[in-house]
Design an enzyme around this catalytic site. Structure first.
Site, PDB file in Angstrom:
ATOM      1  N   ALA A 235       0.847  -1.203   0.000  1.00  0.00           N
ATOM      2  CA  ALA A 235       0.000   0.000   0.000  1.00  0.00           C
ATOM      3  C   ALA A 235       0.872   1.239   0.000  1.00  0.00           C
ATOM      4  CB  ALA A 235      -0.908  -0.014   1.220  1.00  0.00           C
ATOM      5  N   ASN A 236       0.272   2.400   0.115  1.00  0.00           N
ATOM      6  CA  ASN A 236       1.026   3.650   0.253  1.00  0.00           C
ATOM      7  C   ASN A 236       0.304   4.569   1.226  1.00  0.00           C
ATOM      8  OD1 ASN A 236      -0.901   5.396  -1.267  1.00  0.00           O
ATOM      9  ND2 ASN A 236      -0.390   3.930  -2.894  1.00  0.00           N
TER      10      ASN A 236
END
Ligand code: C5P
Length: 401
Positions: A211-212
């Site tokens: 993810a970010n």
């Protein structure tokens, strides 16, 4: 220009957002409107009649029992001698008075005496906005035919608290005023928009993902701003902890692939704003079972493969929306990278920002952006993400109409 030559009675009530009303006066006058300000006693605690008078280039009305004012115009004429009444900020107190027909000062009296359209831009603490009493008053005022713009979500000026309660930005209030004077038409009424927002989660196995740090704040704010201008908005959102923006159709997805399908499924549209921080890569074949640590073996290799580029797909699509906007999160050479992206992705506008950790932009509430178009580069000042959204919705409206 629906505001040119229009007479606006601006009621300023007592809240910290009153400082934004000074800018609102400028924005309205820039568009050719004549602004007649009325200030409550509370408003004068936050901004001075002198400042308001200087910006509006006219008399500021503050007192119901002023003999001169009554001889000159009188509160009944003040209430009727205009094309529109804008209340910005509208406090919980003033709305409560209006909902109940109280008239104990100049503002509340002329609001009871008027037969003109009324636009309210509420501003208050989120707890006050969500209080049952305020909910009742807002419902009553809506039923009485009054129009609201905002409030927006975001941090309160007093700090430490966030939620619905920030006054709409001056340009959003201007757009709402224009909409009302335009026979009630909102400038984006009848238009459709697709907005992507948030991060994507690319599975490694059933419990792990790549993810970010995207919070979805900017994308969600843009979806809300477009909806406020009357657009029918589909928001395709990756996993975020934000509430769904009001009046927006939200499709929740996890992976870039699903996001692409949802976006393609929402075509055709007039506007596409691709704000999501889509993962560039995903794990080629996510494990069906949780990957176990094996004694004696090193960490498992992760084979990555490229994700579809949603913006690029939309920008080159046979049913390409009329206005396609992309975002560019960069940590270096923001301008050049933005220009390259404009070309490559087939976008009309790239909103570029520097997301180096020291800027605090990614996951934060403020944003400092550059607008990159074929015509050149425009730097916007440091703004809240809501302000960026409001302005951007205005930019899109102009581009489209
Ligand atoms: O290429 P880059 O990821 O920097 O481009 C950013 C812009 O492209 C953003 O508007 C983002 O939403 C969009 N994008 C996308 N699909 C991807 C990657 C980026 O829509 N796979």
């Amino acid at each position: 220009m629906p505001l040119a030559g229009k007479r606006i009675l601006l009621v300023i009530s007592g809240g910290i957002a009153a400082y934004k009303s000074l800018d609102l006066i400028r924005r309205l006058r820039e568009r050719g409107a004549e602004v007649r300000p009325v200030m409550t006693a509370g408003a004068q605690q936050f901004v001075t009649p002198l400042a308001v008078g200087a910006l509006s280039a006219g008399h500021v009305y503050t007192d119901l029992f002023s003999r001169e004012d009554e001889q000159d115009v009188g509160h009944i004429r003040l209430a009727r001698d205009c094309d529109l009444i804008v209340i910005a900020p509208a406090t919980a107190d003033l709305m409560a008075k209006m909902a109940n027909g109280l008239a104990d000062d100049l503002a509340s009296t002329l609001l009871l005496a008027t037969d003109r359209p009324v636009l309210l831009a509420p501003a208050m603490n989120p707890k006050m906005w969500s209080h049952a009493a305020t909910r009742r008053n807002v419902a009553t005022l809506r039923k009485d035919g009054l129009t609201f713009v905002g409030p927006n979500a975001g941090e309160m000026a007093e700090g430490g608290e966030a939620g619905l309660g920030r006054m709409a930005e001056p340009l959003e209030i201007v757009a709402a005023a224009e909409g009302l004077l335009d026979g009630g038409a909102k400038p984006l009424a009848g238009r459709t928009a697709i907005v992507t927002s948030g991060p994507t989660h690319e599975p490694i196995d059933p419990v792990r993902y790549i993810a970010n740090r995207s919070s979805g704040r900017q994308g969600h704010a843009i979806a809300a701003a477009l909806a406020r201008l009357g657009a029918q908005v589909t928001l395709v959102s990756g996993p975020v902890t934000l509430a769904d923006p009001p009046g927006v159709t939200v499709i929740k997805v996890e992976r870039a692939d699903d996001m692409l399908q949802a976006v393609l499924g929402a075509l055709p549209a007039d506007i596409a704003v691709m704000v999501a921080a889509v993962a560039d890569w995903r794990v080629a074949t996510p494990n069906m079972e949780k990957i176990k640590k094996q004694p004696g073996e090193g960490p498992p290799p992760l084979m990555l493969t490229e994700n579809p580029d949603i913006l690029k797909t939309v920008g080159h699509h046979a049913r390409r929306p009329k206005v396609v906007v992309g975002f560019a999160a960069e940590t270096q050479d923001v301008e050049n990278n933005g220009r390259v992206k404009l070309q490559k992705k087939g976008a009309d506008l790239i909103v570029a920002n520097d997301v180096s950790p020291e800027t605090g932009i990614m996951g934060g509430t403020r944003n400092s952006v550059k607008l990159i178009t074929a015509a050149g580069v425009e730097q916007w000042p440091d703004l809240s993400k809501d302000d960026v959204a409001g302005r951007l919705a205005g930019w899109i409206t102009e581009r489209l109409t």
